[in-house]
Design a protein around this motif. Structure first.
Motif, short mmCIF file in Angstrom:
data_model
loop_
_atom_site.label_atom_id
_atom_site.label_comp_id
_atom_site.label_asym_id
_atom_site.label_seq_id
_atom_site.Cartn_x
_atom_site.Cartn_y
_atom_site.Cartn_z
N UNK A 1 0.84 -1.20 0.00
CA UNK A 1 0.00 0.00 0.00
C UNK A 1 0.89 1.26 0.00
N UNK A 2 0.67 2.13 -0.94
CA UNK A 2 1.48 3.35 -0.99
C UNK A 2 0.73 4.51 -0.38
N UNK A 3 1.40 5.19 0.56
CA UNK A 3 0.74 6.31 1.22
C UNK A 3 0.71 7.55 0.34
N UNK A 4 1.63 7.56 -0.66
CA UNK A 4 1.70 8.76 -1.52
C UNK A 4 0.54 8.87 -2.50
N UNK A 5 -0.14 7.77 -2.71
CA UNK A 5 -1.24 7.80 -3.70
C UNK A 5 -2.32 8.79 -3.29
N UNK A 6 -2.66 9.74 -4.17
CA UNK A 6 -3.72 10.68 -3.80
C UNK A 6 -5.06 9.95 -3.63
N UNK A 7 -5.85 10.45 -2.72
CA UNK A 7 -7.15 9.80 -2.46
C UNK A 7 -8.10 9.98 -3.63
N UNK A 8 -8.02 11.13 -4.27
CA UNK A 8 -8.94 11.45 -5.36
C UNK A 8 -8.15 11.47 -6.67
N UNK A 9 -8.73 10.94 -7.73
CA UNK A 9 -8.02 10.90 -9.01
C UNK A 9 -7.74 12.31 -9.52
N UNK A 10 -6.66 12.44 -10.29
CA UNK A 10 -6.29 13.76 -10.85
C UNK A 10 -7.43 14.28 -11.71
N UNK A 11 -8.07 13.36 -12.44
CA UNK A 11 -9.14 13.74 -13.36
C UNK A 11 -10.29 14.43 -12.62
N UNK A 12 -10.68 13.84 -11.51
CA UNK A 12 -11.84 14.39 -10.79
C UNK A 12 -11.41 15.54 -9.86
N UNK A 13 -10.17 15.46 -9.36
CA UNK A 13 -9.66 16.57 -8.54
C UNK A 13 -9.68 17.89 -9.30
N UNK A 14 -9.49 17.78 -10.61
CA UNK A 14 -9.37 19.00 -11.42
C UNK A 14 -10.72 19.69 -11.65
N UNK A 15 -11.80 19.03 -11.29
CA UNK A 15 -13.13 19.60 -11.56
C UNK A 15 -13.48 20.63 -10.50
N UNK A 16 -13.93 21.80 -10.96
CA UNK A 16 -14.36 22.83 -10.02
C UNK A 16 -15.82 22.57 -9.65
N UNK A 17 -16.17 22.96 -8.43
CA UNK A 17 -17.57 22.85 -8.00
C UNK A 17 -18.43 23.74 -8.90
N UNK A 18 -19.66 23.32 -9.19
CA UNK A 18 -20.54 24.15 -10.02
C UNK A 18 -20.85 25.45 -9.28
N UNK A 19 -20.35 26.57 -9.82
CA UNK A 19 -20.50 27.86 -9.12
C UNK A 19 -21.94 28.30 -9.05
N UNK A 20 -22.72 27.91 -10.05
CA UNK A 20 -24.12 28.34 -10.05
C UNK A 20 -24.89 27.59 -8.96
N UNK A 21 -24.63 26.27 -8.85
CA UNK A 21 -25.31 25.50 -7.81
C UNK A 21 -24.83 25.94 -6.43
N UNK A 22 -23.56 26.36 -6.34
CA UNK A 22 -22.99 26.81 -5.06
C UNK A 22 -23.70 28.09 -4.59
N UNK A 23 -23.87 29.03 -5.50
CA UNK A 23 -24.55 30.28 -5.13
C UNK A 23 -25.98 29.96 -4.68
N UNK A 24 -26.62 29.09 -5.44
CA UNK A 24 -28.00 28.73 -5.11
C UNK A 24 -28.07 28.06 -3.73
N UNK A 25 -27.10 27.16 -3.45
CA UNK A 25 -27.10 26.47 -2.17
C UNK A 25 -26.86 27.46 -1.02
N UNK A 26 -25.95 28.42 -1.25
CA UNK A 26 -25.65 29.41 -0.19
C UNK A 26 -26.88 30.28 0.07
N UNK A 27 -27.56 30.67 -1.01
CA UNK A 27 -28.77 31.49 -0.86
C UNK A 27 -29.83 30.72 -0.07
N UNK A 28 -29.97 29.43 -0.39
CA UNK A 28 -30.98 28.62 0.31
C UNK A 28 -30.61 28.44 1.78
N UNK A 29 -29.30 28.27 2.06
CA UNK A 29 -28.85 28.09 3.45
C UNK A 29 -29.13 29.36 4.25
#
Ligand code: PMP
Length: 400
Positions: A1-29
């Motif tokens: 088992x290698x400890x250096x392996x990132x938990x999340x794949x590079x492919x998915x790590x590179x994805x930004x959170x949907x800013x539109x859904x984020x604003x909507x969620x913050x407004x709802x909160x």
């Protein structure tokens, strides 16, 4: 088992959170905390889904065959309704084998790029763009190449701009008309010219037509493969019921394309999600076959709100709002409000401005950064007339 392996794949790590859904969620909160927040963030109609569509879904719930798996690429009755709808609305003749039913237009975009792109393929991306496009291009291994058009050119890229961004690695162009976030609508001549250029250079075009029915001022527009039959072998149409029929939560979209591409995208979908929920598919078929009366009513309301929001925003000192010709978004420039101090807060970016407006006026708008266009804010005007007036009124007070 290698400890250096990132938990999340590079492919998915590179994805930004949907800013539109984020604003909507913050407004709802904030609203849940009791703050009187008015949300201009979400791109969804405030109307309920028309009754005849809901009734069709209720009836479908009672049919045992819809309690089971159905073909991964979509129910035959919905595909046939999409064929009829495409003939009615776009004068484009297709066959059911050219249709893949997806979990919303978003999933259609994802399926289109996953099927088309190899690592390193470039996709020309007119900017300001809808937040999801660059992420789904990157997830498929592609490289989004931004081509920027600001309000001085009505937020519409020209063939000359596209040509200067084209390289030998360019595989596809993404076209969205009417546009989210700008509301820009390409004329038939502009679509025709872009199509001719794509044909000339053997490019694919993914054309997102999800706002096709929300065009104002009697402007004439058209579906790309209808005006350029010679592009049909390299064109994918993305569409869905969400915006036209107030059905964002039902999650039904589709792609239309050449048979081999649709078959390949269907293979992918058969392993990823299988069929879209049957009840939703039957509801979508009822929507498509049920005529356009409900759409006309919603459009009339949007048209009225568009004028209100544009006029009121232009009354805010430092805000310049061009009149959008389609969809339900206003995309004003707020550059004159930046680099200044507001209520003792130094505001440098449109992102900081959006937070300031939310904190001090309880109004949620999405910063241009989410669309590759700092210096702007996006206001969805798909909300009730009173809330709309109250919300923009608060911004007028804040900066007036
Ligand atoms: N395309 C565009 C341009 C959109 O704005 C949206 C929704 N924001 C979609 C596609 C996807 O819509 P849905 O997944 O809800 O069908």
């Amino acid at each position: 088992m290698s400890l250096e392996r990132p938990r999340i794949s590079a492919r998915v790590r590179a994805i930004a959170e949907s800013a539109t859904l984020k604003v909507d969620a913050r407004a709802k909160a904030l609203r849940a905390e009791g703050r009187p927040v008015i949300g201009f963030g979400a791109g969804e109609p405030d109307f309920p889904t028309p009754a005849h569509i809901v009734e069709a879904a209720v009836a479908a719930c009672r049919e045992p065959r819809f309690h089971r798996y159905t073909p991964a690429s979509g129910l035959p009755e919905l595909k046939d309704a999409i064929v009829r709808k495409t003939r009615r609305d776009s004068s484009y003749e297709i066959e059911a084998s050219q249709v893949l039913v997806t979990n919303g237009g978003k999933h259609a975009v994802y399926g289109a790029f996953a099927t088309l792109l190899d690592p390193g393929d470039e996709v020309l991306l007119p900017t300001p763009y809808w937040t999801t496009y660059p992420e789904s291009i990157r997830l498929a291994g592609g490289i989004p190449v931004e081509v920027f058009a600001d309000e001085t050119q009505d937020f519409k890229v020209t063939v000359e701009q596209l040509e200067s961004a084209r390289t030998e690695r360019t595989k596809a162009l993404l076209l969205t008309s009417p546009s989210n976030p700008t509301g820009a609508v390409f004329t038939i001549e502009e679509i025709e010219a872009i199509g001719a250029w794509a044909v000339q250079h053997d490019l694919w075009v993914v054309t997102d037509e999800i706002y096709e029915h929300l065009v104002y001022d009697g402007l004439a527009t058209a579906s790309l493969p209808a005006v350029r039959p010679d592009l049909r072998e390299r064109c994918i149409v993305v569409n869905g019921v969400a915006k036209t029929y107030a059905m964002t939560g039902w999650r039904v979209g589709w792609i239309i394309g050449p048979r081999d591409v649709v078959a390949a995208a269907s293979n992918l979908q058969s392993h990823a999600t299988s069929n879209v929920g049957n009840v939703s598919q039957i509801a979508a078929a009822a929507a498509l076959d049920g005529g356009l009366d409900a759409v006309a009513q919603m459009k009339a309301a949007f048209e009225r709100r568009r004028r209100t929001v544009v006029d009121m925003l232009n009354d805010v000192p430092g805000v310049r709002c061009p009149e959008p010709q389609g969809a339900f978004y206003a995309f004003p420039s707020v550059k004159d409000l930046l680099g200044r101090t507001h209520g003792r807060v130094e505001i440098a970016t449109s992102s900081e401005l959006a937070s300031y407006i939310l904190d001090h006026a309880d109004v949620a708008a999405v910063p241009g950064e989410a669309f590759g266009a700092p210096g702007y804010l996006r206001f969805s005007y798909a909300l009730g007339d009173d809330a709309l007036q109250e919300g923009i009124g608060r911004i007028q007070k804040l900066f007036g």
